[in-house]
Design a protein around this motif. Structure first.
Motif, PDB file in Angstrom:
ATOM      1  N   THR A  15       0.836  -1.203   0.000  1.00  0.00           N
ATOM      2  CA  THR A  15       0.000   0.000   0.000  1.00  0.00           C
ATOM      3  C   THR A  15       0.872   1.255   0.000  1.00  0.00           C
ATOM      4  O   THR A  15       0.617   2.214  -0.746  1.00  0.00           O
ATOM      5  CB  THR A  15      -0.940   0.012   1.221  1.00  0.00           C
ATOM      6  OG1 THR A  15      -1.792  -1.140   1.150  1.00  0.00           O
ATOM      7  CG2 THR A  15      -1.803   1.261   1.240  1.00  0.00           C
ATOM      8  N   GLU A  18       2.401   1.871  -3.325  1.00  0.00           N
ATOM      9  CA  GLU A  18       1.419   2.446  -4.258  1.00  0.00           C
ATOM     10  C   GLU A  18       1.308   3.957  -4.064  1.00  0.00           C
ATOM     11  O   GLU A  18       1.193   4.711  -5.033  1.00  0.00           O
ATOM     12  CB  GLU A  18       0.050   1.776  -4.072  1.00  0.00           C
ATOM     13  CG  GLU A  18      -0.024   0.343  -4.561  1.00  0.00           C
ATOM     14  CD  GLU A  18       0.234   0.221  -6.050  1.00  0.00           C
ATOM     15  OE1 GLU A  18      -0.328   1.015  -6.833  1.00  0.00           O
ATOM     16  OE2 GLU A  18       1.024  -0.659  -6.440  1.00  0.00           O
ATOM     17  N   LYS A  21       4.385   5.661  -5.593  1.00  0.00           N
ATOM     18  CA  LYS A  21       4.391   5.703  -7.063  1.00  0.00           C
ATOM     19  C   LYS A  21       3.415   6.726  -7.636  1.00  0.00           C
ATOM     20  O   LYS A  21       3.536   7.117  -8.787  1.00  0.00           O
ATOM     21  CB  LYS A  21       4.042   4.319  -7.623  1.00  0.00           C
ATOM     22  CG  LYS A  21       5.120   3.288  -7.450  1.00  0.00           C
ATOM     23  CD  LYS A  21       4.821   2.014  -8.222  1.00  0.00           C
ATOM     24  CE  LYS A  21       3.637   1.269  -7.663  1.00  0.00           C
ATOM     25  NZ  LYS A  21       3.410  -0.049  -8.287  1.00  0.00           N
ATOM     26  N   ASP A  22       2.438   7.132  -6.838  1.00  0.00           N
ATOM     27  CA  ASP A  22       1.373   8.014  -7.317  1.00  0.00           C
ATOM     28  C   ASP A  22       1.740   9.477  -7.044  1.00  0.00           C
ATOM     29  O   ASP A  22       1.565   9.987  -5.948  1.00  0.00           O
ATOM     30  CB  ASP A  22       0.056   7.660  -6.623  1.00  0.00           C
ATOM     31  CG  ASP A  22      -1.143   8.394  -7.206  1.00  0.00           C
ATOM     32  OD1 ASP A  22      -0.952   9.479  -7.788  1.00  0.00           O
ATOM     33  OD2 ASP A  22      -2.271   7.892  -7.052  1.00  0.00           O
TER      34      ASP A  22
END
Length: 197
Positions: A15, A18, A21-22
């Motif tokens: 999580t 993620e 990376k965003d």
């Protein structure tokens, strides 16, 4: 048992990877930290609220502002709206649980303050009511939610949606994001007091 330990740690790491990376998400975290920093520089305060584990997160983040995060410095005004049992039971009894946070913001909030609403679903009725009062009173609002954002997505000035639908993973990320905001705010306002500099 050991497999569960490993799986839970791996899920938490995934999580957070993620989020990393965003770039839109990391930009929103920076935006939230800027809003809070600007509020404090102008002499305003933060108010935080959530239910259950999110209430604990609200209290945790408020404590980081009032006490300290990385180093000694003056306290920053921050109120967790889930801590005063007399206020909570009075509002719950007289107005209903949905008004628990909005009533306190109506009483304590002023234009330029910041409200941080925490809800894994993004649909907690008392947090939604609080966000409506924020708009009426000129209180800036930051939402911490899960992947969908729920109804909070349309009511917050900034809504940070953790890319997960699992409550434990969302909550783990919420406290990470709270810590990051505290870290940035402390450095931006009191960086000159950091003994490591």
């Amino acid at each position: 048992m050991k497999n569960i330990v490993i799986q839970q740690i791996q899920a938490s790491i995934l999580t957070k990877e993620e989020i990393l990376k965003d770039h839109t998400l990391t930009d929103l975290i920076c935006d939230a930290a800027t809003v809070v920093t600007d509020a404090y520089k102008a002499g305003n305060k933060t108010m935080l609220a959530g239910n259950g584990g999110s209430a604990a997160d609200a209290q945790h983040i408020a404590a980081e502002f009032v006490s300290r995060f990385y180093f000694d410095r003056p306290g920053l005004s921050s109120i967790a709206l889930s801590t005063d049992t007399s206020i909570i039971t009075a509002i719950g009894n007289d107005y209903g649980y949905e008004k628990l946070f909005s009533r306190q913001i109506q009483a304590h909030g002023k234009a330029g303050d910041v409200f941080i609403g925490i809800s894994t679903s993004g649909n907690s009725p008392n947090v939604l009511e609080a966000l409506k009062i924020c708009r009426e009173q000129g209180v800036k609002s930051i939402g911490l939610t899960g992947l969908s954002g729920g109804k909070m997505g349309d009511l917050c000035d900034i809504c940070i949606k953790v890319p997960s639908a699992e409550t434990p993973r969302i909550q783990e990320a919420h406290i990470l994001i709270g810590h990051i905001i505290c870290c940035i705010v402390e450095e931006e306002i009191f960086g000159h007091m950091n003994p490591k500099k």
